[in-house]
Design a protein around this motif. Structure first.
Motif, short mmCIF file in Angstrom:
data_model
loop_
_atom_site.label_atom_id
_atom_site.label_comp_id
_atom_site.label_asym_id
_atom_site.label_seq_id
_atom_site.Cartn_x
_atom_site.Cartn_y
_atom_site.Cartn_z
N UNK A 421 0.83 -1.22 0.00
CA UNK A 421 0.00 0.00 0.00
C UNK A 421 0.86 1.25 0.00
N UNK A 422 0.42 2.22 -0.75
CA UNK A 422 1.19 3.46 -0.86
C UNK A 422 1.10 4.26 0.43
N UNK A 423 2.19 4.85 0.81
CA UNK A 423 2.24 5.62 2.05
C UNK A 423 1.85 7.07 1.78
N UNK A 424 1.23 7.67 2.76
CA UNK A 424 0.74 9.03 2.63
C UNK A 424 1.87 10.01 2.89
N UNK A 425 2.03 10.95 2.00
CA UNK A 425 3.06 11.97 2.18
C UNK A 425 2.72 12.89 3.35
N UNK A 426 1.43 13.00 3.66
CA UNK A 426 1.02 13.87 4.76
C UNK A 426 1.48 13.35 6.11
N UNK A 427 1.76 12.04 6.20
CA UNK A 427 2.16 11.45 7.47
C UNK A 427 3.65 11.58 7.72
N UNK A 428 4.38 12.16 6.80
CA UNK A 428 5.82 12.35 6.96
C UNK A 428 6.09 13.79 7.36
N UNK A 429 6.71 13.97 8.51
CA UNK A 429 6.94 15.31 9.03
C UNK A 429 8.04 16.05 8.29
N UNK A 430 8.97 15.33 7.73
CA UNK A 430 10.08 15.94 7.02
C UNK A 430 9.69 16.17 5.56
N UNK A 431 9.53 17.41 5.12
CA UNK A 431 9.10 17.64 3.72
C UNK A 431 10.15 17.20 2.71
N UNK A 432 11.43 17.16 3.11
CA UNK A 432 12.46 16.73 2.17
C UNK A 432 12.39 15.23 1.91
N UNK A 433 11.84 14.48 2.85
CA UNK A 433 11.72 13.03 2.68
C UNK A 433 10.37 12.62 2.12
N UNK A 434 9.39 13.52 2.18
CA UNK A 434 8.04 13.15 1.75
C UNK A 434 7.98 12.78 0.28
N UNK A 435 8.87 13.36 -0.52
CA UNK A 435 8.82 13.09 -1.96
C UNK A 435 9.23 11.66 -2.29
#
Length: 1408
Positions: A421-435
Motif C-alpha cells: 500500500x502506498x504511504x501518505x506523504x502527509x504522514x511524513x513530518x520531514x518535507x524533504x523526505x516526503x517526496x
C-alpha cells in the motif's frame, strides 16, 4: 542426599589431583590421560546416570534455596559439606565433553559429551556459580560448540557399504587405543578421521539419542541465558549467537513460531524454535549493550535471509533454496520484524543496516534476487514513513551503483515495494523526505531511470518491470507510468475510485499530479518528455541485444493494452516487424505479445491487422519452433472458433473476432494470402480438417461474412476428406445469377469449383463451363476473377489424356483469343477506334488475351502478336526526342506511333511478355524492345512491367536474357523508388535460384542500393544480401571488397580491377566518387566488413597489401590526384574498427561478467577458449604485420614525404590505430626507420592524452543532471583505489569516499573532473585525483574540502558501524544515526586533518 548419590557415578573422590591440575593448566583445551581403570569406568557411564544428575541439579536451577519451602542449604554449601571439589567436577565434565567432539566418536561418546555440557551450563546458571569459580570462559565456549560438533555433519549422506559397523561396537576398544591422547577436532589428522568415519554408521535410533541430548543441552543454555548475564563476556555472547544461527537449519519447523517472551523451555521440542528464543534472549539488556547485541544477531541473520552459508572465515557460499531453507528464511524475517516491533527506535538503525547489506551482498541469480526483494519488502513494512523514506533515498543512490547486480536488484526491490500500500506523504513530518514516499517516485526515478543503463540486462529488466507496473492494483502506479508516456493525464477520478493510503476525497487529485518541477510551459515539457520516452522505447525494441528487445516488447504491449499510448499503426507495426526478428526467442516473444494484445483488444481493427501482419509471415519461418507457434496461434484464433452458423454466432466475441480477421484477409491483407495457403498445406498433412468442420464452414457461405467463409473453404477443400458438393454448386449458381458477389469472393468460389471438378459428372462440368464462358465473354469481370476463371476452366477440362485436355483448351481458350483479336483489331485498325476507347474494357481484353494464350499457344496468330505490339508503341509526340538515343542495332521500322493511355500500354507489355513465354522466336525479337524501354522509357508503369517480364523470361530462356541483365540492373538506380524496389526483388529471386550469376557490375549495383535515398529500399537490400544471398555464396563479399574501392571511386588505372564494360551513362549513374559521397561509400564498406569472418578479415588485409599498397609503393600506380584518393581511402578502411579481428576485439570476460552469474559457467569456458585462440591469432597477426605490412608502410612513408602528399596523415592515423595492440614494441617493429618509430610513439601518447580528455568531458555535467546508469557520474568512476573490506564487520556498506583534490595539481594539469549527480532535492559534485590519500577514521563533520553527497552513504570500516546522514554522524544529535567508534578512533583527539599532498611534490622529492 539425592544430589550426592547422583554425583557418585563420576567417582570425583577417586580422581587424581594431579590430573585435575593438569586439566586446569591446559585451560581444558586438551584431555589428559588418566589411569586405565579409571578412564574405563568413567567411559562406561550411561545416559541414565547423566539424566539423574541433571534432574537433581535442575531443582536448584529452577528453585533457588531462598525460594524453597524446606529451608535446605544452597547447592554450593551441600557440595562443600560432602567434599565435592568444583575443580574436579569441572575437569571430569570437560573430559566427557572432549571425548564426544571428535569426528570418530561413537554414539555413547557424543551423547555423553552433550550431557556433560548440559550439566556444566545448568550448574553455571545456578546463583552463586561465579563466586564458586564455576565460570570458565574457554570451557563455556567449548560446551557451546559441542552442541553443533556432536551432531554427525553428514548423517544424511550415504556411507561406504564395505565394512559397515555399528557405532555401538566402538565402545569396546583395546588398551592401546585408549592410551592414545584425546585431541580436539582441529588437532586430529584429517586422513585418519576420514578413514575412521567411513566405517561409522548412525542408525535412526542413534541419531534420535543424540538429538534428545542436544535438546537437553539447548534447554540448559536457554536457562543459563535467562539467569546468567553475559554483559562482561562479549566472546561468549558472540559464540552463543553463532551457535544459535547455525541451529536454525537443524530441522524443519511445521508449526508457526510465535517468538513470545518468557516461554517455557521444556515445552519447546523444535531446535530452531529454541535457537530463535536464544537469539531473542541475547538481545536483552542483561547480556550487554543492546545495540552491540542487535548488531551481532542481525549480522548472523543476514546470511540466513540471503540463504548463504557464512562460516567462520572466507566468502559466504550459496545454499540450495529448498523448502526447508525458505522456511527458515521466512522465520528469520518474522523474527527480525518481532524484534523491531518490540525495541522500536533502538532496533531501527540496525534494520537499516540489515536492509542495506541485503541489497549490497545480493547475488545475481534470479531466484535469490526474488526472495531477497521479498525480504526487503517485509522488513520495510516495519518502518515508519520517515524511516521508509530514508531507505528509499538510499535505494535511489544504490540503484546507480557500479555493480550491475546492484542496479538489477534495486529494480526487484522497487517491484516488491510497489505491491505494498502506498504511504501518505502527509504522514511524513520531514518535507524533504516526503517526496520519496509515493509510488510515482519509485517508478519514475528508480525504475524508469534504468532505461538508459549501460548493461543490456538491466535495461531489459527495467522494461519488464515497467510492463508489470501496469498490472498492479495500485491506481497511482498506473498513473505514474501514464505520466511517462502521455502528454495529458486525467486529473479527476471516477466516482467510486479510491487512492491507496488516502482517506479524504480532496487529496485524490493531488496524488495524480506528475512528480516533476512545475513550470509555466509544463504542458509542452510533458508532451516532449512523453514523445521522447516513447521514441526511446521503440528504439529499444530494435536494440542489438536480444533480452532488451524482448523486454521492450513486453513493455510496449503493456502500454498498448492499457491505452497509455495510442493504438496507432506506427506503434503496432513495430510489434509485427519483431515477429520477423533475427533472434528466435524474440520472434516467439513477439508472437506472444501480438496474441496478448489481440486478446485484450479483440474488436480493434488495427490490432487485428497487426496480428495478421505478425503471425502469418511466421508460418514460413525457417525455424520450426517459430512456425509451430504461428500455426498454434492461427488454430486457436481462427479455426477453433468456426462453429455452425446461427443468428447469434457473432455475439460471441471469439467467433466475431475470427470472422473479422478472415474478412480482413480478403480485403486489406490480401498480400498475406500465400502465407495462409502455406499454413493449410502444413495442416493438410496432419488430417486436421474433419467433415464436421467443413459442414460448419459451409453453413457460413450465405452469411454476411461469406467472404471469409469462402476464403477458408478455398484453402480447406483440397485437404478435406468429404465435402457436400451440392451446397457448393448451389453457391455457384447463386454467384452466377447474382451481381452482388465481390471479386475476391468470386475468386475463392472459382478456386473451390476447380478443386472439386474431379468429383463432378460430365453434365455438371459442361454446365459450369458454359457459365464460365458466358461470364468471360462479357468481359465485365475484374482482372483477378478473369485469371481465376480461366484457371478453373483449365481444371474442368483436365483429363488423363493430354491431347484431349489440349483440345479442350484450344477450343475454349482459343475462342477467347479470337474474341480479343476482333476487339483489338476494331480499336487499333480503325482510324476512329481510339477516340471512343473504353480503357477498362481494353485492359480486360488484353489481360484475357494474355492469360488465355498461355493455355493455347497454337491459336495465337501473327496478327494477334502484331496487334499487341502496336499497343506498346511510343506516343508520336515523344518519338522524335528518342530517335537519337535508340540503339543502332534496333530497327526503327518495328515501331509505330499510337495515342493509347499509359495504363493500356502497361498491360500491353504484360500481354506481349506472356506471348513471348510461349513463342521463343518472339523473345529474340522483343528483348531489344524491352531493353530500349528500360533505357529511354518515361512511364513508370511500363518500366516496372518490363522488368517483371524480362526477369520472367530469364527463367525460361536464361541464355537469351543473360546478356540483358546489365540493362535490368540499371533500374536499381531508376528515378522512381517503385521501379528500384521491383528490380531488387526480381533480381534477388533470380540470384537465389541461380538463373543469374554475380558477373560484371551486378554486385556493385546491388551495393549502391544499400545507400538508396529511400530507407525502406536500403533496408530491403540489406535484408536480401544478408539473409538470402550471402547464404548461397558466403565468399561473395570478400571476393568483391577490394574492387569496390576502385569501382565506387571510378578509378580505372588498376590492371585488374574495375575493367568490366559499362556505358558512360551507367558509370555516371552508379558513381559514388568524390568527398560528397564518402559517407555512402564507407557505409557500404562497413556493411561488407561486418559480415566478414575473421579469416576473411585476415586475408583481405594481406590482399590489400599486395594489390593496393604494394603497387603504390613500387610506383606501378601513379600517386596523382585519383591515386592519392584511392590510397587515402585504403588507409581509412584499414583503420575501421570492423576491420579488426573479432576475436581480438572482444573483451575477455566482459560478456560473462555483464550477463550474470546464471550463465557464467558456459561463458567462462568460452572465455578460456577465446583467450587461447586470441593468443595464437595474435602471434600470427603480429608476424604477418611485421613481414608484410611494415616494409610497405616504411616505403610508402618515404614516398609520401618526397611528394609532400596529404595522404601522409592518413598513413600515420592508420599506424596509430594499428599499433595500439603493440605499443610496447614500436621500436622493434620499425627498427629500420627510427624516425617513424619515434613519430608513432609520439602519436600514441597524444592519442592517449586525447582519450583521457574525452573521458573527462564525458563525465562533465554542467547541468548537473544524473548520468545513468551508474558509475559514470559517481565516485566509482574515479581512479581512487577502494579500501579493503573486512569480512566480519556488520556495518553499513559504503563505496570508497572520494579523495580531496590537490590545488597544486589543478594548477599544473589545468584539468578538473566534474561528476554530476542529481537527486530529487539535491545535487552533488565529486572532484577526485589519483594518488591522494584520506586517512582511515571517523569524520564527525564535513570539512570544507570534503566532497559532499557520496553516492551510497554506507561503509565497511575498521570497527565502524555507521549510518551517515546529510546532517551529521554524531550520536548525540536528534537524527536516526548510529555511530559506533573503534577504540583507535575513540582515542583520536578532535577532527583529524586529511593528509593531502601533491603527487608532483612527491615526485620531486623522489627524484631528489
Amino acid at each position: 542426599m539425592e544430589l550426592t548419590s547422583a554425583l557418585h557415578f563420576l567417582r570425583l573422590n577417586e580422581i587424581p589431583q594431579a590430573w585435575v591440575d593438569a586439566m586446569w593448566d591446559t585451560e581444558f583445551t586438551e584431555a589428559k590421560l588418566m589411569e586405565d581403570n579409571m578412564e574405563e569406568e568413567l567411559a562406561a557411564c550411561g545416559d541414565e546416570a547423566f539424566r539423574r544428575l541433571y534432574k537433581s541439579l535442575l531443582l536448584y536451577a529452577t528453585q533457588p534455596s531462598s525460594s524453597r519451602d524446606d529451608g535446605s542449604q544452597s547447592i554450593w554449601a551441600q557440595l562443600e559439606e560432602n567434599g565435592v571439589s568444583m575443580k574436579t567436577l569441572m575437569a571430569v565434565l570437560s573430559f566427557f565433553v572432549s571425548r564426544g567432539r571428535a569426528k570418530a566418536a561413537n554414539v555413547r561418546q557424543r551423547v555423553g559429551s552433550l550431557h556433560a555440557a548440559a550439566l556444566y551450563l545448568l550448574l553455571l546458571g545456578i546463583p552463586g556459580s561465579v563466586a564458586n569459580k564455576v565460570f570458565h570462559e574457554i570451557l563455556l565456549d567449548t560446551c557451546l560448540n559441542t552442541s553443533f560438533q556432536c551432531w554427525p555433519q553428514d548423517s544424511g549422506k550415504k556411507r561406504k557399504k564395505d565394512g559397515l559397523k555399528s557405532s555401538q561396537a566402538e565402545g569396546k576398544r583395546s588398551k592401546s587405543q585408549r592410551k592414545e591422547t584425546l585431541e580436539l577436532q582441529m588437532d586430529v589428522d584429517e586422513e585418519e578421521e576420514e578413514e575412521e568415519e567411513a566405517v561409522l554408521h548412525f542408525s535412526g535410533q542413534d541419531l534420535n539419542k543424540i538429538r534428545e541430548a542436544l535438546v537437553l543441552l539447548l534447554q540448559s543454555l536457554l536457562r543459563l541465558l535467562q539467569t546468567f548475564a553475559l554483559k562482561d563476556k562479549p566472546q561468549s555472547a558472540s559464540s552463543c549467537t553463532q551457535i544459535f544461527s547455525k541451529l536454525l537449519y537443524f530441522d524443519p519447523v511445521v508449526s508457526e513460531l510465535t517468538f513470545a517472551a518468557g516461554q517455557d523451555v521444556t515445552k519447546m521440542q523444535s531446535i530452531p524454535e529454541m535457537a530463535f528464543y536464544g537469539l531473542q534472549l541475547l538481545c536483552s539488556p542483561k547480556h550487554g549493550d543492546q545495540r552491540e547485541s542487535l548488531r551481532r544477531v542481525f549480522h548472523r541473520l543476514l546470511y540466513v535471509i540471503l540463504m548463504m552459508n557464512k562460516g567462520d572465515s572466507g566468502t559466504p557460499t550459496l545454499l540450495v533454496p529448498s523448502q526447508a531453507i525458505l522456511t527458515t528464511r521466512n522465520q528469520a524475517i518474522q523474527f527480525v520484524c518481532r524484534i523491531v516491533d518490540e525495541l522500536k527506535e533502538l532496533a531501527l538503525p540496525f534494520l537499516h543496516i540489515l536492509l542495506q547489506h541485503i541489497c549490497y551482498q545480493m547475488v545475481e541469480k534470479s531466484e535469490f534476487r526474488s526472495h531477497g526483494a521479498q525480504a526487503v519488502g517485509m522488513l520495510t513494512s516495519q518502518m515508519s514513513n520517515a524511516d521508509y523514506a530514508c531507505f528509499i533515498k538510499w535505494l535511489y543512490k544504490f540503484s546507480r551503483h557500479s555493480k550491475m547486480v546492484s542496479r538489477l536488484f534495486s529494480l526487484d526491490v522497487v517491484m516488491v515495494l510497489l505491491g505494498q500500500p502506498e504511504r501518505r506523504t502527509e504522514d511524513c513530518n520531514d518535507p524533504e523526505l516526503a517526496c520519496y514516499l509515493p509510488h510515482k517516485f519509485l517508478i519514475q526515478s528508480l525504475l524508469f531511470a534504468q532505461r538508459n543503463d549501460q548493461s543490456p540486462t538491466v535495461q531489459g529488466h527495467a522494461f519488464t518491470c515497467l510492463a508489470h507496473c501496469l498490472e498492479l492494483p495500485s491506481l497511482n502506479a498506473t498513473r505514474a507510468v501514464q505520466n511517462l508516456f502521455s502528454a495529458t493525464v486525467t486529473q479527476t477520478m471516477l466516482e467510486g475510485e479510491t487512492t491507496e493510503g488516502s482517506l479524504p476525497p480532496p487529496q485524490r487529485t493531488y496524488r495524480s499530479l506528475p512528480f516533476r518541477t512545475v513550470e509555466i510551459s509544463g504542458s509542452d515539457t510533458l508532451a516532449s518528455d512523453a514523445k521522447e520516452n516513447l521514441s526511446l522505447l521503440l528504439r529499444r525494441v530494435q536494440n542489438s541485444k536480444t533480452n532488451v528487445r524482448k523486454s521492450a516488447l513486453q513493455a510496449l504491449v503493456g502500454l498498448l493494452k492499457h491505452s497509455v499510448i495510442p493504438t496507432s499503426w506506427e506503434n503496432l507495426s513495430v510489434l509485427s516487424e519483431r515477429c520477423r526478428d533475427p533472434a528466435v526467442s524474440v520472434k516467439k516473444k513477439a508472437l506472444l505479445c501480438v496474441g496478448e494484445l489481440l486478446s485484450a483488444k479483440p474488436d480493434c481493427s488495427i490490432v487485428q491487422k497487426a496480428w495478421l501482419q505478425g503471425v502469418l509471415p511466421a508460418v514460413g519461418d525457417t525455424e520450426s519452433s517459430v512456425q509451430e507457434k504461428a500455426l498454434e496461434a492461427l488454430d486457436q484464433v481462427l479455426l477453433s472458433h468456426v462453429k455452425a452458423y446461427s443468428a447469434s454466432c457473432l455475439q460471441d466475441s471469439h467467433q466475431r473476432r475470427a470472422w473479422n480477421l478472415l474478412n480482413m484477409l480478403c480485403d486489406e491483407c490480401q498480400n498475406l494470402s500465400r502465407y495462409f495457403s502455406q499454413a493449410f498445406s502444413i495442416w493438410s498433412k496432419q488430417n486436421k480438417f474433419t467433415a464436421t468442420f467443413v459442414t460448419n464452414l459451409i453453413s457460413h457461405t450465405e452469411a454476411d461474412h461469406r467472404a471469409g467463409a469462402w476464403l477458408l473453404l478455398s484453402k480447406v477443400v483440397a485437404a478435406s476428406p468429404k465435402i457436400p458438393y451440392g451446397n457448393i454448386l448451389d453457391a455457384w449458381d447463386s454467384m452466377v445469377s447474382s451481381k452482388e458477389v465481390s471479386g475476391r469472393t468470386c475468386c475463392h468460389i472459382l478456386c473451390v469449383i476447380g478443386e472439386i471438378s474431379a468429383h463432378l459428372n460430365e453434365d455438371t462440368k459442361e454446365r459450369i463451363v458454359d457459365d464460365l464462358m458466358s461470364l468471360l465473354k462479357t468481359f465485365t469481370m475484374s482482372l483477378d476473377v478473369i485469371s481465376a476463371a480461366i484457371e478453373t476452366l483449365h481444371q474442368l477440362g483436365s483429363s488423363e489424356d493430354l491431347k484431349q485436355t489440349q483440345a479442350f483448351l484450344n477450343q475454349h481458350c482459343g475462342e477467347l483469343v479470337s474474341l480479343c483479336e476482333v476487339y483489338l483489331a476494331g480499336i487499333l485498325l480503325n482510324e476512329n477506334g481510339a477516340q471512343n476507347l473504353n480503357e477498362d474494357l481494353m485492359v480486360r481484353h488484353l489481360h484475357t488475351l494474355g492469360v488465355a494464350s498461355l493455355n493455347c499457344p497454337a491459336r495465337v496468330s501473327k496478327r494477334v502478336v502484331l496487334l499487341v505490339e502496336s499497343v506498346v508503341t511510343t506516343h508520336p509526340d515523344k518519338l522524335p526526342e528518342l530517335l537519337e538515343e535508340l540503339p543502332a542495332s534496333l530497327p526503327l521500322s518495328q515501331f509505330k506511333a499510337n495515342s493509347l493511355p499509359t495504363r493500356v500500354r502497361a498491360h500491353g507489355v504484360l500481354t506481349l511478355g506472356k506471348l513471348c513465354l510461349q513463342h521463343e522466336e518472339l523473345v529474340q525479337k522483343y528483348l531489344p524492345v524491352f531493353a530500349r524501354e528500360l533505357e529511354v522509357g518515361t512511364e513508370v508503369a511500363l518500366r516496372n512491367n518490363v522488368v517483371v517480364i524480362m526477369c520472367d523470361l530469364c527463367v525460361r530462356y536464361t541464355n537469351k536474357v543473360d546478356s540483358y541483365i546489365p540493362n535490368i540492373s540499371v533500374c536499381l538506380r531508376d528515378n522512381d523508388p517503385v521501379v528500384r524496389e521491383q528490380t531488387l526483388i526480381m533480381l534477388t529471386n533470380l540470384l537465389q535460384e541461380q538463373f543469374v550469376k554475380w558477373k560484371g557490375s551486378l554486385f556493385f549495383r546491388f551495393m549502391v542500393m544499400l545507400v538508396d535515398p529511400v530507407p525502406a529500399n536500403a533496408s530491403l537490400c540489406e535484408y536480401c544480401l544478408r539473409h538470402l544471398l550471402l547464404k548461397n555464396n558466403p565468399e561473395m563479399f570478400s571476393q568483391h571488397f577490394i574492387e569496390c574501392i576502385f569501382h565506387f571511386n571510378s578509378y580505372s588505372g588498376h590492371n585488374s580491377y574495375n575493367k568490366f564494360p559499362q556505358t558512360e551513362s551507367e558509370k555516371v549513374r552508379f558513381s559514388l566518387k568524390g568527398p560528397q559521397h564518402r559517407e555512402k561509400r564507407f557505409r557500404i564498406y562497413r556493411f561488407l566488413l561486418e559480415h566478414f569472418t575473421d579469416a576473411q578479415r585476415f586475408n583481405i588485409t594481406n590482399k590489400i597489401n599486395q594489390s593496393v599498397l604494394a603497387l603504390f609503393a613500387d610506383e606501378e600506380l601513379p600517386l596523382d590526384a585519383q591515386g592519392a584518393d584511392i590510397l587515402s581511402e585504403t588507409f581509412n578502411i584499414l583503420t575501421l574498427k570492423e576491420m579488426k579481428l573479432q576475436i581480438m576485439s572482444t573483451p575477455h570476460g566482459g560478456a560473462a561478467a555483464e550477463e550474470g552469474e546464471e550463465e557464467n559457467m558456459a561463458a567462462m569456458a568460452k572465455v578460456v577458449l577465446q583467450a587461447a585462440q586470441n593468443k595464437v591469432v595474435s602471434q600470427v597477426r603480429k608476424k604477418a604485420f611485421i613481414e608484410n605490412t611494415v616494409p610497405l608502410i616504411i616505403s610508402l612513408k618515404h614516398l609520401l614525404e618526397r611528394q609532400r602528399s596529404s595522404v601522409l596523415k592518413d598513413l600515420m592515423a592508420y599506424l596509430q590505430v594499428t599499433m595500439q595492440d603493440y605499443r610496447n614494441e614500436v621500436k622493434e617493429f620499425f627498427a629500420g626507420d627510427e624516425q617513424l618509430a619515434a613519430e608513432v610513439e609520439f602519436a600514441l601518447k597524444e592519442a592517449e592524452k586525447g582519450g583521457e580528455m574525452e573521458k573527462q568531458m564525458e563525465n562533465c555535467s554542467l547541468t548537473e543532471e544524473p548520468k545513468m546508469p551508474t558509475a559514470e557520474a559517481s565516485v566509482h568512476g574515479s581512479p581512487v583505489k577502494p579500501r579493503l573490506l573486512l569480512p566480519f564487520n556488520f556495518a553499513t556498506p559504503q563505496p570508497p569516499r572520494p579523495n580531496p583534490l590537490s590545488m597544486r595539481q589543478i594548477q599544473t594539469e589545468k584539468r578538473v573532473h566534474f561528476c554530476g549527480r542529481a537527486a530529487p532535492e539535491e545535487s552533488s559534485q565529486s572532484i577526485v585525483l589519483e594518488k591522494t590519500v584520506m586517512p582511515t577514521g571517523a569524520v564527525k563533520s564535513r570539512a570544507i574540502s570534503t566532497p559532499k553527497g557520496v553516492t551510497i552513504n554506507l561503509t565497511f570500516e575498521e570497527g565502524v558501524s555507521a549510518i551517515y546522514s546529510d546532517k551529521g554522524t554524531s550520536l548525540g544529535e536528534e537524527t536516526n544515526v548510529l555511530h559506533v567508534q573503534s577504540d583507535t578512533e575513540q582515542s583520536l583527539p578532535g577532527q583529524r586533518q586529511w593528509n593531502v599532498q601533491s603527487p608532483l611534490r612527491q615526485k620531486k622529492k623522489t627524484n631528489q
